[in-house]
Design an enzyme around this catalytic site. Structure first.
Site, PDB file in Angstrom:
ATOM      1  N   ASP A  76       0.591  -1.132   0.014  1.00 53.30           N
ATOM      2  CA  ASP A  76       0.086   0.094   0.009  1.00 53.30           C
ATOM      3  C   ASP A  76       0.827   1.361  -0.134  1.00 53.30           C
ATOM      4  O   ASP A  76       2.028   1.215   0.416  1.00 53.30           O
ATOM      5  CB  ASP A  76      -0.915   0.091   1.158  1.00 53.30           C
ATOM      6  N   HIS A 127      -6.273   3.158  -3.982  1.00 52.31           N
ATOM      7  CA  HIS A 127      -6.100   3.388  -2.382  1.00 52.31           C
ATOM      8  C   HIS A 127      -6.511   4.784  -2.143  1.00 52.31           C
ATOM      9  O   HIS A 127      -5.696   5.370  -1.317  1.00 52.31           O
ATOM     10  CB  HIS A 127      -4.882   2.804  -2.236  1.00 52.31           C
ATOM     11  N   HIS A 131      -5.381   9.553   0.062  1.00 42.77           N
ATOM     12  CA  HIS A 131      -5.254   8.998   1.406  1.00 42.77           C
ATOM     13  C   HIS A 131      -5.740   9.512   2.581  1.00 42.77           C
ATOM     14  O   HIS A 131      -5.146   9.488   3.713  1.00 42.77           O
ATOM     15  CB  HIS A 131      -3.783   8.683   1.725  1.00 42.77           C
ATOM     16  N   HIS A 235       3.760  -1.982   3.238  1.00 40.69           N
ATOM     17  CA  HIS A 235       3.634  -0.586   2.689  1.00 40.69           C
ATOM     18  C   HIS A 235       4.917  -0.467   2.064  1.00 40.69           C
ATOM     19  O   HIS A 235       5.889  -1.010   2.158  1.00 40.69           O
ATOM     20  CB  HIS A 235       3.505   0.379   4.190  1.00 40.69           C
TER      21      HIS A 235
END
Length: 275
Positions: A76, A127, A131, A235
């Site tokens: 991510d 995503h 964010h 991540h």
């Protein structure tokens, strides 16, 4: 003696009446919930779905097939120009495919990395654009975040995404409905290793004396949670890039196959095949 017995009967009777009232209240709440046709707020990725793998009514992937010794690597928050080149190189050298959940703002800044992800055979998911936590936004703003990221990826690659992961995996049933209405499958995780960097915490950078411990901890946290159908969330961060090769090798040494999210969906007991 007679008075004491009467007191005892009255006390028991009160408890029985109280218990009956609780049962009636629970039944009433359940009845109202069933006939309202909705789900309660879902936080931190919990739907209390037990062993379910995929919930069609919400288009929500909880985990892969528990009968198959396979896991999915998801990464991510990228693409980050300092770290994603190494992540892509390691995946290429280890002949492993991952699913990247990218942030639209970063895609606009570095579209070449998303093109490379797809060229290398990886899957790319949504995503959000900037964010934010979706639970803090209005429904229209949630749609804008998802649509913005979709536009950024399409502009960079000509590809339409079919997977979404809300930032921080903070969502409600209404957010899941928005995802589904926009033709996305929402992807959960069930192995998190805490490899993200908190603003102001410099211990996660390579020049920190605690950095090697973070790299080792990421690997250990993956291995101790491995299970059939696991969805591992990592991540786009320096320690993750440095831990990735050992993670991949360790997963294979333990007898697991690594698949992408679309492959995991296709391998479910009731396969979900995306266009």
């Amino acid at each position: 003696m007679h008075k004491k017995q009467t007191d005892r009967v009255t006390s028991n009777g009160n408890r029985i009446v109280g218990s009956t009232a609780v049962v009636l209240i629970v039944c009433l709440v359940a009845y109202r919930f069933m006939h309202r046709g909705g789900l309660p707020a879902i936080q931190n990725g919990s739907t209390k779905a037990g062993g379910q793998t995929y919930i069609p009514s919400l288009a929500l992937l909880k985990r892969g097939n528990p009968a198959l010794k396979e896991v999915a690597l998801t990464i991510d928050d990228g693409p980050h120009p300092k770290y994603v080149p190494k992540i892509l190189r390691v995946l290429r050298e280890d002949q492993t495919h991952a699913t990247f959940f990218v942030v639209g703002k970063k895609v606009l800044e570095h579209p070449e990395f998303v093109r490379q992800m797809l060229a290398d055979g990886h899957n790319v998911g949504n995503h959000s654009m900037t964010h934010p936590r979706f639970i803090t936004l209005s429904p229209d703003d949630v749609r804008k975040e998802i649509a913005g990221c979709a536009q950024a990826v399409f502009k960079a690659t000509g590809t339409k995404m079919t997977l979404v992961r809300p930032p921080g995996l903070r969502y409600t049933s209404d957010i899941l409905k928005i995802d589904k209405e926009m033709h996305y499958i929402t992807v959960e995780e069930n192995i998190a290793v805490g490899d993200f960097i908190v603003v102001g915490d410099f211990s996660w950078y390579p020049n920190s004396p605690t950095y090697p411990k973070h790299v080792a901890d990421i690997q250990r946290n993956v291995f101790k949670q491995l299970k059939n159908g696991a969805i591992i969330v990592l991540h786009d961060m320096p320690a993750t890039a440095d831990a990735l090769d050992n993670i991949i090798k360790g997963i294979h040494e333990r007898g697991y196959t690594i698949v992408t999210i679309p492959e995991m969906l296709a391998h479910l007991p009731n396969p979900v095949v995306q266009p």
